[in-house]
Design an enzyme around this catalytic site. Sequence first.
Site, mmCIF file in Angstrom:
data_model
loop_
_atom_site.group_PDB
_atom_site.id
_atom_site.type_symbol
_atom_site.label_atom_id
_atom_site.label_comp_id
_atom_site.label_asym_id
_atom_site.label_seq_id
_atom_site.Cartn_x
_atom_site.Cartn_y
_atom_site.Cartn_z
ATOM 1 N N LYS A 87 0.843 -1.201 0.000
ATOM 2 C CA LYS A 87 0.000 0.000 0.000
ATOM 3 C C LYS A 87 0.877 1.250 0.000
ATOM 4 C CE LYS A 87 -3.712 -2.439 2.348
ATOM 5 N NZ LYS A 87 -4.315 -2.802 3.623
ATOM 6 N N GLN A 141 -4.740 -1.520 9.794
ATOM 7 C CA GLN A 141 -4.561 -2.838 9.176
ATOM 8 C C GLN A 141 -5.087 -3.940 10.097
ATOM 9 O OE1 GLN A 141 -3.472 -3.463 6.064
ATOM 10 N NE2 GLN A 141 -3.685 -5.655 6.326
ATOM 11 N N ASP A 163 -11.064 2.754 4.171
ATOM 12 C CA ASP A 163 -11.408 1.340 4.007
ATOM 13 C C ASP A 163 -12.919 1.122 3.880
ATOM 14 O OD1 ASP A 163 -9.445 -0.654 3.810
ATOM 15 O OD2 ASP A 163 -8.864 -0.388 5.903
HETATM 16 N N1 GUN Z 1 -6.550 -6.844 6.167
HETATM 17 C C1 GUN Z 1 -6.744 -7.572 5.040
HETATM 18 N N2 GUN Z 1 -7.327 -6.818 4.092
HETATM 19 C C2 GUN Z 1 -7.502 -5.598 4.613
HETATM 20 C C3 GUN Z 1 -8.027 -4.383 4.101
HETATM 21 O O1 GUN Z 1 -8.488 -4.274 2.962
HETATM 22 N N3 GUN Z 1 -8.018 -3.333 4.975
HETATM 23 C C4 GUN Z 1 -7.524 -3.419 6.225
HETATM 24 N N4 GUN Z 1 -7.558 -2.342 6.994
HETATM 25 N N5 GUN Z 1 -7.023 -4.528 6.719
HETATM 26 C C5 GUN Z 1 -7.009 -5.615 5.916
#
Ligand code: GUN
Length: 288
Positions: free
Chosen positions: A53, A97, A120
């Site tokens: 990311k 996350q 998100d």
């Molecule tokens: N963990 C796995 N996929 C995601 C996601 O798309 N966003 C977040 N915040 N955590 C994750």
Amino acid sequence: MAQIIDGKARAKEIRKQLKGRVHDFQVEAGHPPGLGVILVGEDPASAVYVRNKERACARTGIRSFHHPLAKDATQQQLEQLIDQLNEDPEVHGILLQLPLPSHLDAEPLLLRISPDKDADGFHPVNAGRLAVGQPTFVPCTPLGCIDLLQTAGVTLQGADAVVVGRSNIVGKPVAQLLLAEGATVTICHSKTQNLAAHVGRADVVVAAVGRPEMIRGEWIKPGAAVIDVGINRIDDGSIVGDVEFAAASERAGCITPVPGGVGPMTVAKLLENTLAGAIRFEECKLQE
Ligand code: GUN
């Protein structure tokens, strides 16, 4: 043989397009869009996601503010950090996350993220806005699924769509998006009886159960579009999806591979969400 939907190529195209829009934002606002990223502990998969990311942000011109916390970080430390990011005018999106270490409670923390910075799309306010069709932050993976279907030229209006999985992160929001596009949507899950029959009549299948190759190729209706959200590591170390790819691609009209399908799209949509949040933030400032 099915058309293989190349998520990696589509994500690259989105990033290229975004780069120009991010540049325009920076020129007008005097600062770049910003994404605050919180990573607690050392879960290796999460560390890889977060690195991807941040690299994607850097390549697109979005500033990322990395906040790594030790695995024994407290709920209160996280609350304070979220409050700080909520207040920071240079941060337009906040990403916590998941999963968090087991001593932490994710739900109140996700609630604490300002719905206006919820890149998100996990905040219940944003889930509600999505359900009633208001503009909002929408979870990134579901956005990626719809984009891939549209890029592949799949007609969603009037299509029978079957979503396998009912998570708040993928299953429920992707079902909402398909519904908004005019599909007739069925959500299947671990308690569904005769999953094969549901999948067998679907024009569009979105598999998001997190079980390696659970959706058998022989279930797929000839010509159907198949979107595989699963990323499962199996015993030999390789990665497979939730769909039995080889057999399914003999029957499907189009199908996403794993890896290289939905995965790269999630990151691309996170960048789009962050820019959209930044644009909304600046518009609100002008209205004040
Ligand atoms: N963990 C796995 N996929 C995601 C996601 O798309 N966003 C977040 N915040 N955590 C994750």
